[in-house]
Design a protein around this motif. Structure first.
Motif, PDB file in Angstrom:
ATOM      1  N   THR A 235       7.388   3.089  -2.743  1.00  0.00           N
ATOM      2  CA  THR A 235       7.211   1.941  -2.197  1.00  0.00           C
ATOM      3  C   THR A 235       6.615   0.848  -3.378  1.00  0.00           C
ATOM      4  OG1 THR A 235       4.954   2.479  -1.470  1.00  0.00           O
ATOM      5  CG2 THR A 235       6.765   2.540   0.195  1.00  0.00           C
ATOM      6  N   ASP A 236       5.523   1.082  -3.500  1.00  0.00           N
ATOM      7  CA  ASP A 236       4.612   0.265  -4.638  1.00  0.00           C
ATOM      8  C   ASP A 236       5.088   0.404  -6.275  1.00  0.00           C
ATOM      9  OD1 ASP A 236       2.450  -0.432  -2.725  1.00  0.00           O
ATOM     10  OD2 ASP A 236       2.241   1.585  -2.586  1.00  0.00           O
ATOM     11  N   ALA A 237       5.604   1.563  -6.574  1.00  0.00           N
ATOM     12  CA  ALA A 237       5.907   1.883  -7.873  1.00  0.00           C
ATOM     13  C   ALA A 237       7.404   1.248  -7.928  1.00  0.00           C
ATOM     14  CB  ALA A 237       5.960   3.313  -8.201  1.00  0.00           C
ATOM     15  N   LEU A 238       8.157   1.515  -6.665  1.00  0.00           N
ATOM     16  CA  LEU A 238       9.583   1.016  -6.835  1.00  0.00           C
ATOM     17  C   LEU A 238       9.778  -0.466  -7.012  1.00  0.00           C
ATOM     18  CD1 LEU A 238      12.598   1.720  -6.549  1.00  0.00           C
ATOM     19  CD2 LEU A 238      12.449   1.567  -4.130  1.00  0.00           C
ATOM     20  N   MET A 239       8.812  -1.136  -6.157  1.00  0.00           N
ATOM     21  CA  MET A 239       8.749  -2.444  -6.089  1.00  0.00           C
ATOM     22  C   MET A 239       8.336  -2.890  -7.488  1.00  0.00           C
ATOM     23  SD  MET A 239       7.821  -3.972  -2.323  1.00  0.00           S
ATOM     24  CE  MET A 239       6.390  -2.627  -1.914  1.00  0.00           C
ATOM     25  N   ILE A 240       7.316  -2.365  -8.208  1.00  0.00           N
ATOM     26  CA  ILE A 240       6.968  -2.901  -9.374  1.00  0.00           C
ATOM     27  C   ILE A 240       7.990  -2.757 -10.450  1.00  0.00           C
ATOM     28  CG2 ILE A 240       5.528  -2.066 -11.438  1.00  0.00           C
ATOM     29  CD1 ILE A 240       3.234  -1.334  -9.608  1.00  0.00           C
TER      30      ILE A 240
END
Length: 125
Positions: free
Chosen positions: A25-30
């Protein structure tokens, strides 16, 4: 929404505001953001079901506010293939040499696994 720069005390990589920093979620969006994705292509399939921030404008604003902390290797350049990869690997649990292998930019000031781990760990909940 205007982006506000995070201070070291409130900085987190919890992009979607679900209380956790997750790889998919977070790392992918970063990483997607660092590659220039925006709108639906930025958030599609990557927002947690329990997220506080769920729209592309909200996520884009959150990511803009994080820009000052995303230079993980300290080379004064935020890049998907170095900083983004380091964040993604860390979120997946990689540590030591496997964390940094081929992912530290030239001119970096944080070059060892220990340096990178210490820096990134401060932004995980």
């Amino acid at each position: 929404l205007p982006a506000l720069a995070l201070t070291p005390l409130d900085a987190t990589l919890d992009v979607d505001g679900d209380g956790e920093v997750q790889a998919l979620t977070d790392a992918l969006m970063i990483v997607r953001s660092q590659f220039g994705f925006s709108g639906d292509s930025l958030i599609s399939g990557a927002v947690s079901a329990s997220a506080t921030f769920t729209t592309a404008p909200e996520i884009e604003s959150r990511l803009a506010s994080m820009n000052s902390i995303l230079d993980v290797d300290g080379d004064e350049n935020v890049d998907a293939l170095t900083d983004g990869l380091l964040i993604m690997r860390y979120a997946f649990g990689f540590r030591g040499d496997v964390l940094i292998d081929g992912a530290v930019g030239s001119g970096a000031t944080r070059t060892t696994a220990t340096d990178i781990e210490e820096y990134i760990s401060g932004f995980f909940l």
